[in-house]
Design an enzyme around this catalytic site. Sequence first.
Site, short mmCIF file in Angstrom:
data_model
loop_
_atom_site.label_atom_id
_atom_site.label_comp_id
_atom_site.label_asym_id
_atom_site.label_seq_id
_atom_site.Cartn_x
_atom_site.Cartn_y
_atom_site.Cartn_z
N GLY A 7 0.74 -1.05 -0.04
CA GLY A 7 0.10 -0.03 0.16
C GLY A 7 0.77 1.23 0.23
O GLY A 7 1.72 1.47 0.79
N VAL A 8 0.70 2.10 -0.97
CA VAL A 8 1.59 3.39 -1.07
C VAL A 8 0.69 4.52 -1.38
O VAL A 8 0.80 5.20 -2.19
CB VAL A 8 2.81 3.34 -2.33
N LYS A 10 -1.83 7.57 0.76
CA LYS A 10 -1.24 8.65 1.64
C LYS A 10 -0.27 8.35 2.61
O LYS A 10 0.76 8.86 2.92
CB LYS A 10 -2.40 9.55 2.13
N ASP A 32 0.91 -1.82 -4.52
CA ASP A 32 -0.06 -1.05 -4.59
C ASP A 32 -1.02 -1.83 -5.55
O ASP A 32 -0.37 -2.43 -6.71
CB ASP A 32 -0.06 0.33 -4.60
N ARG A 81 -10.97 6.22 6.92
CA ARG A 81 -12.22 6.80 7.19
C ARG A 81 -12.42 7.92 6.72
O ARG A 81 -11.55 8.75 6.41
CB ARG A 81 -12.42 6.67 8.65
N ARG A 87 -12.96 4.56 13.35
CA ARG A 87 -11.86 3.46 12.55
C ARG A 87 -12.38 2.18 12.56
O ARG A 87 -12.29 1.26 11.69
CB ARG A 87 -10.67 3.61 13.34
N ARG A 147 1.10 12.47 20.12
CA ARG A 147 0.37 13.48 20.05
C ARG A 147 0.12 14.18 21.74
O ARG A 147 0.03 15.21 21.69
CB ARG A 147 -1.15 13.05 19.55
N HIS A 171 -5.81 1.90 19.76
CA HIS A 171 -5.68 3.03 18.94
C HIS A 171 -6.87 3.53 18.59
O HIS A 171 -8.11 2.96 17.99
CB HIS A 171 -4.77 2.83 17.68
P1 NAD Z 1 -5.18 5.76 0.76
O1 NAD Z 1 -6.63 5.84 0.06
O2 NAD Z 1 -4.58 7.03 0.56
O3 NAD Z 1 -4.39 4.55 0.45
C1 NAD Z 1 -4.53 3.51 0.86
C2 NAD Z 1 -4.02 2.66 -0.38
O4 NAD Z 1 -4.00 1.03 -0.35
C3 NAD Z 1 -4.18 2.80 -1.81
O5 NAD Z 1 -3.36 3.40 -2.63
C4 NAD Z 1 -4.79 1.63 -2.36
O6 NAD Z 1 -4.73 1.32 -3.44
C5 NAD Z 1 -4.26 0.55 -1.76
N1 NAD Z 1 -4.95 -0.77 -1.50
C6 NAD Z 1 -6.17 -0.96 -1.24
N2 NAD Z 1 -6.29 -2.39 -1.22
C7 NAD Z 1 -5.03 -2.85 -1.68
C8 NAD Z 1 -4.47 -4.05 -1.55
N3 NAD Z 1 -5.56 -5.09 -1.52
N4 NAD Z 1 -3.35 -4.40 -2.04
C9 NAD Z 1 -2.55 -3.36 -2.00
N5 NAD Z 1 -2.93 -1.93 -1.84
C10 NAD Z 1 -4.07 -1.73 -1.72
O7 NAD Z 1 -5.51 5.91 2.49
P2 NAD Z 1 -4.24 6.31 3.49
O8 NAD Z 1 -4.70 7.60 4.02
O9 NAD Z 1 -2.96 6.01 2.95
O10 NAD Z 1 -4.65 5.17 4.72
C11 NAD Z 1 -4.40 3.85 4.44
C12 NAD Z 1 -4.89 3.07 6.07
O11 NAD Z 1 -3.94 3.43 6.76
C13 NAD Z 1 -6.37 3.22 6.34
O12 NAD Z 1 -6.84 2.16 6.86
C14 NAD Z 1 -6.00 4.39 7.50
O13 NAD Z 1 -7.04 4.37 8.42
C15 NAD Z 1 -4.77 3.97 8.05
N6 NAD Z 1 -3.98 4.95 8.70
C16 NAD Z 1 -3.54 4.40 9.98
C17 NAD Z 1 -2.78 5.13 10.74
C18 NAD Z 1 -2.12 4.72 12.00
O14 NAD Z 1 -1.68 5.54 12.77
N7 NAD Z 1 -2.35 3.68 12.25
C19 NAD Z 1 -2.51 6.63 10.23
C20 NAD Z 1 -2.78 7.07 9.19
C21 NAD Z 1 -3.88 5.98 8.36
C1 MLT Z 2 -4.71 8.31 13.13
O1 MLT Z 2 -4.93 8.33 14.34
O2 MLT Z 2 -4.27 9.15 12.36
C2 MLT Z 2 -5.14 7.31 12.14
O3 MLT Z 2 -5.66 6.22 12.77
C3 MLT Z 2 -6.18 7.82 11.10
C4 MLT Z 2 -7.42 7.76 11.45
O4 MLT Z 2 -7.55 8.75 12.48
O5 MLT Z 2 -8.40 7.46 11.13
#
Ligand code: NAD
Ligand code: MLT
EC number: 1.1.1.37
Length: 304
Positions: A7-8, A10, A32, A81, A87, A147, A171
């Site tokens: 996954g690449v 955001k 991705d 989300r 989440r 944070r 989380h």
């Molecule tokens: P995004 O939509 O920008 O990126 C998600 C990427 O996953 C996309 O490029 C998509 O094509 C890819 N994807 C989807 N299904 C896939 C698969 N089967 N195989 C490979 N790639 C696949 O979203 P984002 O903002 O990057 O967030 C991604 C995830 O990370 C979300 O679930 C978000 O809630 C989570 N997140 C977690 C944290 C944390 O602190 N744990 C922080 C930010 C985001």
């Molecule tokens: C965060 O805490 O930044 C991530 O879990 C993304 C979110 O809030 O959904």
Amino acid sequence: TKIAFIGVGKIGQTIVFNTVIDGYADEVMLYDIIPELPEKFEHELRHALASKRLKVEILSTNNLDDISGADIVVITAGKPRKPGMSRRDLFVDNAKIMIDLASKLPKKNAGATYIMVANPVDMMASVFAKYSKEFVVSTGDQVETMRLRAYIAKKLKLPVYKVNGFVAGEHGEDAVVLWSTVTVNGKPFSENLGVTKAEVEDYVKKIPGEIIRVMGGTTWGPGTIIAELIRAIALNENKVMSIAIPRQFEDEIIHVSVPTVVGSSIGPTLESLLDEKDRWNLMASMKDFYNVYKENLKQLEASI
Ligand code: NAD
Ligand code: MLT
């Protein structure tokens, strides 16, 4: 060290950027499902590395079979989300992705350490572990931990290194501030300093939603924090971080954050050093996690 990024989007891009610019990785692999996205991102990274005069091998692909021999696999693939969502609402959609990845990734990446980032992150780690039987950690509350420190430091007009302390539990909304660990200038936290516990907890839980509402997603904060976690594992730093490692709870393996020593081996946790109130809150958070997780697993099974 060879690090794979599944996954690449955001957050994936932000973690990759922070990792390659650190210069220690021998190779990063980018995957991705969006055609050309890993490849075009590879060009961007090469330009950045050229400017920094750094050498990191990069492989980019839309074929999961190309991801092999990784020491560390970081999973951000999944839906994020939208404003107003929790989440936990992402459970079924993202769990399906984890089940698919769990059936494919381990074959070519024996012995890798998996780091789950996709949300709901702790439950996704547990699902991936359940279906792959691999060792997976959730980035959990290390994000909340930073944070918390950032907010207290700003409110009290102190450099952030004067503030210590950890957030644990699930989380998100159910996170637990471990107040017995919070210190300011080396002394136990007191509301007399000029900031209340309620205000700190409110900030830690609400700020990601506010960032998502305005910026479309959180990136720079978690992207830096999670890159630090990858480095702690890759370079055997033995740092204390609030992440979730697998633990048996009744009949399931679950992931709930606790301050943990993180190096090339991960653990022990520092749970036994917490005061009774914090330990009680943590145990309540684990029970709640387990109940919600079981309920979500039922919904998942009904949908497949
Ligand atoms: P995004 O939509 O920008 O990126 C998600 C990427 O996953 C996309 O490029 C998509 O094509 C890819 N994807 C989807 N299904 C896939 C698969 N089967 N195989 C490979 N790639 C696949 O979203 P984002 O903002 O990057 O967030 C991604 C995830 O990370 C979300 O679930 C978000 O809630 C989570 N997140 C977690 C944290 C944390 O602190 N744990 C922080 C930010 C985001
Ligand atoms: C965060 O805490 O930044 C991530 O879990 C993304 C979110 O809030 O959904």
